[in-house]
Design an enzyme around this catalytic site. Structure first.
Site, PDB file in Angstrom:
ATOM      1  N   GLY A 191       0.817  -1.216   0.000  1.00  0.00           N
ATOM      2  CA  GLY A 191       0.000   0.000   0.000  1.00  0.00           C
ATOM      3  C   GLY A 191       0.848   1.261   0.000  1.00  0.00           C
ATOM      4  O   GLY A 191       1.953   1.287   0.547  1.00  0.00           O
ATOM      5  N   ARG A 248       1.429  -5.827  -5.032  1.00  0.00           N
ATOM      6  CA  ARG A 248       1.486  -6.753  -3.893  1.00  0.00           C
ATOM      7  C   ARG A 248       1.950  -8.155  -4.287  1.00  0.00           C
ATOM      8  O   ARG A 248       1.666  -9.120  -3.578  1.00  0.00           O
ATOM      9  CB  ARG A 248       0.110  -6.847  -3.231  1.00  0.00           C
ATOM     10  N   ASP A 280       5.018  -7.736   5.582  1.00  0.00           N
ATOM     11  CA  ASP A 280       5.028  -8.861   4.639  1.00  0.00           C
ATOM     12  C   ASP A 280       6.114  -8.676   3.572  1.00  0.00           C
ATOM     13  O   ASP A 280       6.842  -9.616   3.247  1.00  0.00           O
ATOM     14  CB  ASP A 280       3.667  -8.982   3.942  1.00  0.00           C
ATOM     15  N   LYS A 307       8.011   0.719   5.626  1.00  0.00           N
ATOM     16  CA  LYS A 307       6.904   1.539   5.129  1.00  0.00           C
ATOM     17  C   LYS A 307       5.576   0.986   5.611  1.00  0.00           C
ATOM     18  O   LYS A 307       5.392  -0.227   5.643  1.00  0.00           O
ATOM     19  CB  LYS A 307       6.931   1.507   3.608  1.00  0.00           C
ATOM     20  N   THR A 308       4.648   1.773   5.999  1.00  0.00           N
ATOM     21  CA  THR A 308       3.220   1.472   6.090  1.00  0.00           C
ATOM     22  C   THR A 308       2.526   2.536   6.933  1.00  0.00           C
ATOM     23  O   THR A 308       3.009   2.877   8.028  1.00  0.00           O
ATOM     24  CB  THR A 308       2.867   0.069   6.652  1.00  0.00           C
ATOM     25  N   ASP A 322      -0.049   2.005   8.420  1.00  0.00           N
ATOM     26  CA  ASP A 322      -0.716   1.292   9.509  1.00  0.00           C
ATOM     27  C   ASP A 322       0.010   1.417  10.847  1.00  0.00           C
ATOM     28  O   ASP A 322      -0.584   1.207  11.903  1.00  0.00           O
ATOM     29  CB  ASP A 322      -0.851  -0.198   9.168  1.00  0.00           C
ATOM     30  N   GLY A 336      -5.950   0.870   8.422  1.00  0.00           N
ATOM     31  CA  GLY A 336      -4.946   0.399   9.369  1.00  0.00           C
ATOM     32  C   GLY A 336      -4.862  -1.110   9.413  1.00  0.00           C
ATOM     33  O   GLY A 336      -4.140  -1.679  10.215  1.00  0.00           O
ATOM     34  N   ARG A 337      -5.602  -1.774   8.578  1.00  0.00           N
ATOM     35  CA  ARG A 337      -5.661  -3.232   8.521  1.00  0.00           C
ATOM     36  C   ARG A 337      -5.927  -3.819   9.896  1.00  0.00           C
ATOM     37  O   ARG A 337      -6.937  -3.490  10.495  1.00  0.00           O
ATOM     38  CB  ARG A 337      -4.386  -3.799   7.910  1.00  0.00           C
ATOM     39  N   TYR A 377      -7.913   5.611   1.706  1.00  0.00           N
ATOM     40  CA  TYR A 377      -7.153   5.966   0.506  1.00  0.00           C
ATOM     41  C   TYR A 377      -6.870   7.478   0.466  1.00  0.00           C
ATOM     42  O   TYR A 377      -5.910   7.914  -0.153  1.00  0.00           O
ATOM     43  CB  TYR A 377      -7.906   5.488  -0.745  1.00  0.00           C
ATOM     44  N   GLU A 378      -7.709   8.267   1.170  1.00  0.00           N
ATOM     45  CA  GLU A 378      -7.538   9.728   1.175  1.00  0.00           C
ATOM     46  C   GLU A 378      -6.214  10.164   1.792  1.00  0.00           C
ATOM     47  O   GLU A 378      -5.731  11.268   1.520  1.00  0.00           O
ATOM     48  CB  GLU A 378      -8.649  10.394   2.001  1.00  0.00           C
ATOM     49  N   ARG A 431      -3.306   8.079   2.115  1.00  0.00           N
ATOM     50  CA  ARG A 431      -2.110   7.281   1.817  1.00  0.00           C
ATOM     51  C   ARG A 431      -1.143   7.979   0.860  1.00  0.00           C
ATOM     52  O   ARG A 431       0.007   7.585   0.765  1.00  0.00           O
ATOM     53  CB  ARG A 431      -2.511   5.938   1.191  1.00  0.00           C
TER      54      ARG A 431
HETATM   55  P1  FBP Z   1       0.590  -1.980   3.607  1.00  0.00           P
HETATM   56  O1  FBP Z   1       0.557  -2.830   4.833  1.00  0.00           O
HETATM   57  O2  FBP Z   1       1.045  -2.685   2.405  1.00  0.00           O
HETATM   58  O3  FBP Z   1       1.358  -0.699   3.842  1.00  0.00           O
HETATM   59  O4  FBP Z   1      -0.917  -1.534   3.267  1.00  0.00           O
HETATM   60  C1  FBP Z   1      -1.629  -0.700   4.083  1.00  0.00           C
HETATM   61  C2  FBP Z   1      -3.076  -0.568   3.705  1.00  0.00           C
HETATM   62  O5  FBP Z   1      -3.320   0.783   3.414  1.00  0.00           O
HETATM   63  C3  FBP Z   1      -4.022  -1.085   4.799  1.00  0.00           C
HETATM   64  O6  FBP Z   1      -4.245  -0.109   5.779  1.00  0.00           O
HETATM   65  C4  FBP Z   1      -5.248  -1.450   4.009  1.00  0.00           C
HETATM   66  O7  FBP Z   1      -6.037  -2.415   4.670  1.00  0.00           O
HETATM   67  C5  FBP Z   1      -4.669  -2.002   2.748  1.00  0.00           C
HETATM   68  O8  FBP Z   1      -3.443  -1.340   2.546  1.00  0.00           O
HETATM   69  C6  FBP Z   1      -5.563  -1.813   1.546  1.00  0.00           C
HETATM   70  O9  FBP Z   1      -5.032  -2.498   0.477  1.00  0.00           O
HETATM   71  P2  FBP Z   1      -5.261  -2.147  -1.042  1.00  0.00           P
HETATM   72  O10 FBP Z   1      -4.431  -0.943  -1.336  1.00  0.00           O
HETATM   73  O11 FBP Z   1      -4.735  -3.341  -1.762  1.00  0.00           O
HETATM   74  O12 FBP Z   1      -6.709  -1.879  -1.237  1.00  0.00           O
END
Ligand code: FBP
Length: 547
Positions: free
Chosen positions: A77, A141, A172, A198-199, A201, A247-248, A420-421, A423
């Site tokens: 992400g 991914r 990951d 990076k993340t 989250d 934030g997964r 997404y707003e 990131r």
């Molecule tokens: P990463 O762990 O790869 O940094 O992804 C973060 C994230 O933004 C999560 O918070 C979210 O659940 C996921 O990516 C959404 O994934 P996608 O971009 O594939 O819709």
């Protein structure tokens, strides 16, 4: 590419580097390390990259002038600051030797396997300095895990005379970086692999990584908008806003935004799991706050919901575990069936208790839980409308309470999802500096012959001058976990610690915030002005690093 005025001004910002990385640099090695868990298994799986020492960069006497080409990959992400990691790598490789080249593999790790790349020249790099997004080279991914992928990648590495690959990713992706580093080391290919944390989250942190990049900008961006919504709620006084935050799994983003904006309610998944709460108990807790505020004449409020909540409700968590195994073993048997037949198949194959839980879930949620995982085995929680699910249930509860006089107000819910707003927001000064420093550190690790390391920067709550850059062996962060039905070596994810300072601070205040209107309106990220405003870190980082 046409640029806004802010973009033009921002392009000229020169990220600050810590003192230790400004001139000639030498490596100071610390103690040998071991993995955070399952030491014997991890050591066996990573014989060439296990146990290496921690590394810190300190001022040296001799400037390095090494000739080396580097490849870079953005993985997973988007997170604000990714471009600055690449800019840091570019400036550092060119400083070593102007003939050095930097190649960007396109659309994530798949670019390495498919030989899809561009040379990153000064013109390209200058377009992207201090910008958000990952669009310089794109992200993806694809999971790097197979020998064929590693060997295919090696072909283009040889063709371009690349000495090292930098993988910028989350837990990951860095796990994969480590597997790749180990493979190339075992084969004696002389190709180094370095990771960068990076993340948005915030769940890639531990004793060595104080925070992942992107968390600072994303949470400030969400908090700005949450603050705006709070002010709107307090102006109109007629809506309850249910806001799901990305934030997964972990609730770091929700917790940080709560500390910045003081909403009426913020759910923390880790606490819900620890207290073994049911969905109904969560709903009851929110409905009680709504009813209490209504009794005081306040028919409005703001609720923050972490995206991963559903997985942490223990009964649903157990269901997901069984679904993961079912999918790994029998996914092919039912993936082509129609919706109803799929549901029937799943219900027939689950254990009794989990089948009961599955049957009680709204159809959309149940379906999302039984759909394909992302390539790393994660449920795609960003697609589940938890905010809607919870507010519907709160509404139903309040309707029941109204009949018996337990609720006398009005309840008009509105729903938002902030993910997404945030990131790809333009990185804050913190992320711009941090990412640039990570890029330069990655090159120092390469120049010093390291592989299987992640670039790190410590002492992040001090001024940039005092930051300490270095590297940590990725194996140090690993343990064995069950993924897609098998035990795998993975970087341990950091969840919110309920005895940690950020959660404790929130827990101390939340009863007051639920009852009264204590909103804070943080406003937009500032790039110029007093350092106390522009270079301020997140509350989470400040509290965690507080002495
Ligand atoms: P990463 O762990 O790869 O940094 O992804 C973060 C994230 O933004 C999560 O918070 C979210 O659940 C996921 O990516 C959404 O994934 P996608 O971009 O594939 O819709």
């Amino acid at each position: 590419m046409k640029k806004s005025l802010l973009q033009k001004e921002r392009a000229a910002y020169q990220p600050k580097l810590p003192k230790g990385l400004r001139g000639a640099v030498k490596v100071q090695e610390g103690e040998a390390t071991q993995s955070v868990g399952d030491q014997e298994e991890i050591k066996k799986l990573f014989p060439n990259t296990y146990g290496m020492p921690l590394v810190e960069f300190v001022p040296g006497e001799v400037e390095n002038t090494q000739k080396l080409n580097v490849g870079v990959i953005l993985s997973g992400g988007q997170a604000p600051g990714g471009h600055n990691v690449i800019c840091g790598i570019f400036d550092a490789v060119k400083k070593l030797n102007p003939e050095n080249k930097l190649y960007g593999f396109l659309m994530g790790p798949g670019g390495l396997v498919d030989h899809n790349y561009i040379e990153l020249t000064a013109d390209i790099i200058d377009e992207y300095r201090n910008t958000g997004g990952f669009d310089m080279i794109g992200s993806g991914r694809t999971k790097l895990e197979k020998v064929e992928q590693f060997e295919k990648g090696l072909e283009v590495i040889r063709e371009l005379d690349i000495k090292a690959i930098v993988i910028i990713g989350g837990d990951d992706s860095n796990t994969n970086a480590c597997v790749l580093a180990e493979y190339y080391a075992a084969k004696n290919y002389g190709v180094q692999v370095i990771g960068a944390p990076k993340t948005i989250d915030g769940d890639l942190k531990n004793s060595q990584i104080e925070t992942s990049f992107g968390f600072d900008t994303a949470t400030k961006t969400y908090s700005e908008v949450i603050g705006n919504i709070e002010r709107d709620a307090n102006s109109a006084r007629k809506y309850w806003h249910f806001i799901k935050l990305m934030g997964r799994s972990a609730s770091h983003i929700a917790l940080e935004c709560a500390l910045q904006t003081q909403p009426n309610i913020c759910l923390i998944s880790e606490e819900i799991e620890q207290k073994d709460m049911t969905l109904n108990e969560i709903v009851e807790q929110i409905a009680t706050a709504v009813a209490n505020r209504a009794a005081a004449g306040n028919n409005f409020g703001v609720v923050l919901i972490p995206e991963g909540l559903i997985e942490f409700i223990p009964s649903i968590g157990r269901l997901i575990d069984e679904l993961n195994d079912l999918m790994a073993a029998h996914g092919d048997d039912y993936k082509d069936l129609d919706k109803d037949a799929q549901r029937a198949y799943i219900l027939a194959h689950l254990s009794k208790k989990n089948a009961e839980t599955f049957a009680t879930l709204p159809e959309g949620v149940a379906r999302q839980l039984s759909l394909d995982r992302d390539p790393h085995g994660n449920v795609q929680v960003s697609l589940i409308e938890t905010e809607k699910l919870i507010s519907d249930m709160v509404e139903a509860k309040l309707a029941d309470w109204k009949k018996v006089g337990k609720f006398t107000g009005s309840f008009a819910p509105l729903h938002h999802f902030f993910g997404y707003e945030g990131r790809c927001a333009m990185p804050s000064n913190f992320d711009a500096d941090y990412c640039y420093t990570l890029g330069v550190s990655a090159v120092e690790l390469i120049a010093n012959g390291k592989t299987g390391y992640m670039a790190i920067v410590k002492n992040l709550s001090a001024s940039t001058d005092e930051w300490k850059a270095g590297g940590v062996p990725i194996t140090m962060m690993m343990n064995m976990e069950r993924r897609n039905g098998e035990m795998k070596p993975v970087i341990r994810k950091a969840l919110v610690e309920l005895d940690g300072k950020p959660f404790k601070k929130f827990a101390e205040k939340r009863d007051l915030w639920a009852k009264e209107t204590c909103y804070v309106y943080p406003g937009p990220i500032q790039y110029w002005g007093p350092a106390s405003v522009c270079d301020r870190t997140t509350r989470t980082l400040a509290l965690e690093l507080e002495k």
